[in-house]
Scaffold this active site. Structure first.
Site, PDB file in Angstrom:
ATOM      1  N   LEU A   4      43.993  44.132  50.068  1.00  0.00           N
ATOM      2  CA  LEU A   4      43.776  42.929  49.268  1.00  0.00           C
ATOM      3  C   LEU A   4      43.979  43.190  47.787  1.00  0.00           C
ATOM      4  O   LEU A   4      44.356  42.294  47.039  1.00  0.00           O
ATOM      5  CB  LEU A   4      42.354  42.397  49.501  1.00  0.00           C
ATOM      6  CG  LEU A   4      42.029  41.903  50.911  1.00  0.00           C
ATOM      7  CD1 LEU A   4      40.560  41.527  51.005  1.00  0.00           C
ATOM      8  CD2 LEU A   4      42.905  40.734  51.286  1.00  0.00           C
ATOM      9  N   GLU A  19      31.491  40.733  52.796  1.00  0.00           N
ATOM     10  CA  GLU A  19      31.995  39.437  53.223  1.00  0.00           C
ATOM     11  C   GLU A  19      33.451  39.267  52.775  1.00  0.00           C
ATOM     12  O   GLU A  19      33.801  39.554  51.633  1.00  0.00           O
ATOM     13  CB  GLU A  19      31.135  38.343  52.585  1.00  0.00           C
ATOM     14  CG  GLU A  19      31.648  36.937  52.703  1.00  0.00           C
ATOM     15  CD  GLU A  19      30.868  35.958  51.849  1.00  0.00           C
ATOM     16  OE1 GLU A  19      31.097  34.744  51.989  1.00  0.00           O
ATOM     17  OE2 GLU A  19      30.026  36.397  51.027  1.00  0.00           O
ATOM     18  N   ASP A  64      29.859  43.765  34.240  1.00  0.00           N
ATOM     19  CA  ASP A  64      31.311  43.573  34.212  1.00  0.00           C
ATOM     20  C   ASP A  64      31.675  42.136  34.559  1.00  0.00           C
ATOM     21  O   ASP A  64      32.557  41.881  35.389  1.00  0.00           O
ATOM     22  CB  ASP A  64      31.981  44.542  35.193  1.00  0.00           C
ATOM     23  CG  ASP A  64      33.454  44.786  34.852  1.00  0.00           C
ATOM     24  OD1 ASP A  64      33.850  44.479  33.704  1.00  0.00           O
ATOM     25  OD2 ASP A  64      34.188  45.281  35.712  1.00  0.00           O
ATOM     26  N   ASN A  68      36.372  38.687  38.209  1.00  0.00           N
ATOM     27  CA  ASN A  68      35.243  38.938  39.102  1.00  0.00           C
ATOM     28  C   ASN A  68      34.514  37.662  39.509  1.00  0.00           C
ATOM     29  O   ASN A  68      33.385  37.716  39.984  1.00  0.00           O
ATOM     30  CB  ASN A  68      34.260  39.916  38.452  1.00  0.00           C
ATOM     31  CG  ASN A  68      34.787  41.335  38.471  1.00  0.00           C
ATOM     32  OD1 ASN A  68      35.681  41.654  39.249  1.00  0.00           O
ATOM     33  ND2 ASN A  68      34.253  42.186  37.609  1.00  0.00           N
ATOM     34  N   ASP A  74      31.769  42.062  42.525  1.00  0.00           N
ATOM     35  CA  ASP A  74      31.942  43.356  41.858  1.00  0.00           C
ATOM     36  C   ASP A  74      30.743  43.818  41.051  1.00  0.00           C
ATOM     37  O   ASP A  74      30.783  43.912  39.830  1.00  0.00           O
ATOM     38  CB  ASP A  74      33.187  43.356  40.975  1.00  0.00           C
ATOM     39  CG  ASP A  74      33.663  44.796  40.732  1.00  0.00           C
ATOM     40  OD1 ASP A  74      33.007  45.718  41.251  1.00  0.00           O
ATOM     41  OD2 ASP A  74      34.650  44.995  40.033  1.00  0.00           O
TER      42      ASP A  74
END
Length: 631
Positions: free
Chosen positions: A15, A93, A139, A144, A163
């Site tokens: 991915l 997930e 982050d 994200n 993340d």
């Protein structure tokens, strides 16, 4: 691709890649579902020797942090952390149909202020949940934040923060800065105190959220520069670029991007301010109006000030002091009238009142005239002959010449898809019908429709809505994908103003009807149409019929597994029972292992297309029928 991790997770495709390694789409062979796996990667032997232990420990710690937020509606769920060949893998997930905020802005342009505020509220909720557990994200950035279809079919209705070191779709190539082997963040989104070595705090995460929302509404970051070093310097030393599209969001961004963490908005203040933009209320006490650019597309009134929502602005800082004006003017604490109600104006003088009365009268006359023009235009539109342009009345081929259908698709239509020699799902296939849904080995079937107000809306929203509408059926099948057949502008009316939602075989035909279009008692032409929780009447080792689970049946489908690329179909027919017993053990579904055993079904289809999928079932060890005594 093709590796099996920890004897359970089959890697399907990559991915993305980021600072810690790769993220894979994987098939959980035990539960027969898709998950995302984070793989820790060391790019050179020196790094592996010096940094291995620290990075492995960090991966485990951050997996625990994210797992502590399991079940939060705006956080990607972590299921497990395991070891394979000495390195940790994190099981997460898989968010189907998702795009990250950076990609969305890059492809479709900046979001409206109201939509940015909605995204900001969701991310803020996730951050706050972590902060309450003492976990700082460190982050927060557009890459994200995932936006995915929700259950209603809204294409970006679901907002997820990813993340805590384990993003489902990590960014590729962005430099991350570390200090003593601890991740600080991404250049351009760091808080100034973090860039200079300070400890991670909730206020630092809120600064990063401000940078992220700025990027979403303006199309670029507030401190975007030509190099990462220049971005870090700008974060510490320079003010953000002036916002030009933010509208009512601008003062919220300014308060989140304050250099001094003590002057930044708290989470509660930010929530109140963003809520005021997402759900504006009519201004009963103020003549100050927010510019029209700050309105959400569905709003009919200007965005209000946030006073009614309990928002309290910082006590100091640029732009927050009260402004003094002459008597009779609207005066607010900030140029947008956002941070609180305006000070009460002095009573207007008589000339001012007369001017206002004339102004109201003029507006009434103009409104009346405009109403008459619109009414006459509506009559003309209703009576005019609008069919002079070929296809202009929306009666052309429903889905365009490339699709090739002369009539609109109907529920249950089975289709053949010709991809014109290209890879499957690359470009637009030419479709034809298989009236019997069996004779020509159909590639898929129409299982749902999505109505739209216009062809443009169908194009924008149809594919994501089809993903959601067909999700339940697709989750029960082994190897299928959603595909939206979108009407063209010329064929919009002919298509019934609807997008047709197909479920197609991901790598080959499905060989027959799917889902609720299968009839009880019908024989399976191929395992491709078998779905989880189907109950089977087995006539022979080549003949299985679909029957109701309420009556007597011989087997029940539990899931699927995949055999190796070197396994032939003949070998599969002798090995698949054992493979299913290992990958989809009936005991995991509550079946007593002293009474029940694993079974399997194979067919030529998965071997022709190279997927080697096997259907895994449960049956009685003594060969008797199952009649409601199973879990």
């Amino acid at each position: 691709m093709g590796r099996v991790i920890a004897g359970r997770y089959l890697l399907l495709n990559r991915l993305g890649s980021g600072g810690m390694g790769h993220v894979w789409l994987a098939h959980d062979q035990r539960l027969a579902c898709e998950v995302a796996l984070k793989e820790i990667v060391f790019r050179d032997p020196v790094e592996a020797g010096h940094d291995r232990e620290a990075r492995v420990a960090r991966a485990r710690a951050e997996a625990r942090h994210a797992a502590g937020l399991r079940g939060h509606p705006h956080v990607v769920t972590v299921h497990d952390v395991l070891e394979h060949e000495g390195l940790p893998w994190i099981v997460m997930e898989y968010v189907a149909g998702a795009t990250d905020l950076r990609e969305l802005v890059g492809t479709r342009g900046p979001l409206s202020p109201a939509e940015c505020a909605r995204v900001g509220l969701a991310v803020l909720d996730a951050l706050t949940a972590g902060h309450q557990r003492g976990v700082m994200h460190r982050d927060v950035k557009p890459a994200n934040i995932l936006l995915a279809p929700d259950r209603s079919g809204a294409p970006y209705g679901r907002v997820l923060l990813t993340d805590y070191g384990i993003s489902v779709q990590p960014d590729a190539g962005e430099t991350r800065y570390t200090l003593a082997s601890v991740l600080v963040g991404t250049a351009g989104y760091l808080a100034p105190e973090r860039a200079t070595g300070g400890a991670p705090t909730a206020a630092a995460d809120l600064f990063s959220l401000g940078c992220t929302l700025y990027h979403a509404v303006e199309g670029r970051g507030p401190f975007e520069r030509e190099s990462h070093l220049a971005e870090v310097t700008a974060v510490v030393m320079e003010e953000p670029r002036p916002a030009v599209r933010a509208g009512a969001l601008e003062p919220v961004l300014a308060a989140l991007l304050a250099k001094d963490p003590g002057q930044r908005l708290s989470a509660a203040q930010a929530e109140a301010a963003l809520s005021g933009i997402v759900a504006p209320q009519a201004e009963a006490y103020s003549r100050t109006q927010t510019d029209l650019g700050s309105q959400p597309p569905w709003a009919g009134v200007p965005a209000p000030s946030a006073g009614p929502h309990g928002f309290a602005p910082p006590t100091a800082g640029p732009g927050f002091g009260p402004t003094v004006g002459p008597p009779g003017t609207d005066v607010s604490p900030d140029p947008h009238g956002y941070f609180g109600p305006p000070l009460a104006p002095s009573p207007p003088s008589a000339p001012v009142r007369r001017r206002r009365e004339r102004s109201h009268a003029l507006r009434a006359v103009l409104a009346c005239g405009l109403g008459m023009v619109l009414a006459l235009g509506g009559v003309w539109y209703a009576l005019a002959d609008r069919t002079t342009t070929p296809g202009g009345d929306g009666s052309g081929p429903p889905y365009g010449e490339s699709v090739g259908l002369a009539k609109p698709l109907r529920d249950g239509d089975c289709v053949l898809a010709d991809w014109a020699g290209a890879e499957r799902y690359q470009g637009t296939p030419r479709l034809s019908l298989d009236p019997t849904c069996r004779d020509q080995a159909p590639d898929g079937q129409v299982l749902a429709f999505v109505a739209a107000a216009s062809a443009d809306e169908a194009r924008r929203l149809g594919p994501a809505a089809c993903e959601e509408r067909t999700r339940e059926v697709r989750d029960r099948l082994a190897d299928v994908r959603s595909f939206a057949v979108v009407p063209t502008p010329d064929g919009f009316e002919a298509a019934g103003r609807r997008t047709a939602c197909l479920v197609l075989g991901a790598h080959g035909p499905v060989y027959g009807p799917l889902g609720g279009h299968r009839k009880a008692g019908s024989a399976f032409a191929d395992t491709a149409t078998m779905q989880k929780r189907d109950c089977l009447d087995v006539r022979s080792n080549r003949d299985a019929r679909l029957v109701s689970c309420e009556g007597a049946h011989d087997e029940e489908v539990l899931g699927f597994t995949r055999l190796g690329a070197d396994v032939t179909l003949a070998e599969a027919r002798t090995e698949s029972d054992v493979a299913c017993g290992r990958a989809v053990p009936p005991a995991d579904y509550g079946f007593d292992p002293s009474v029940y055993t694993a079974g399997s079904w194979t067919s030529e289809g998965p071997w022709k297309n190279g997927t080697h999928f096997v259907v895994c079932t449960v049956r009685r060890q003594n060969g008797g029928t199952m009649e409601g005594d199973e879990p």
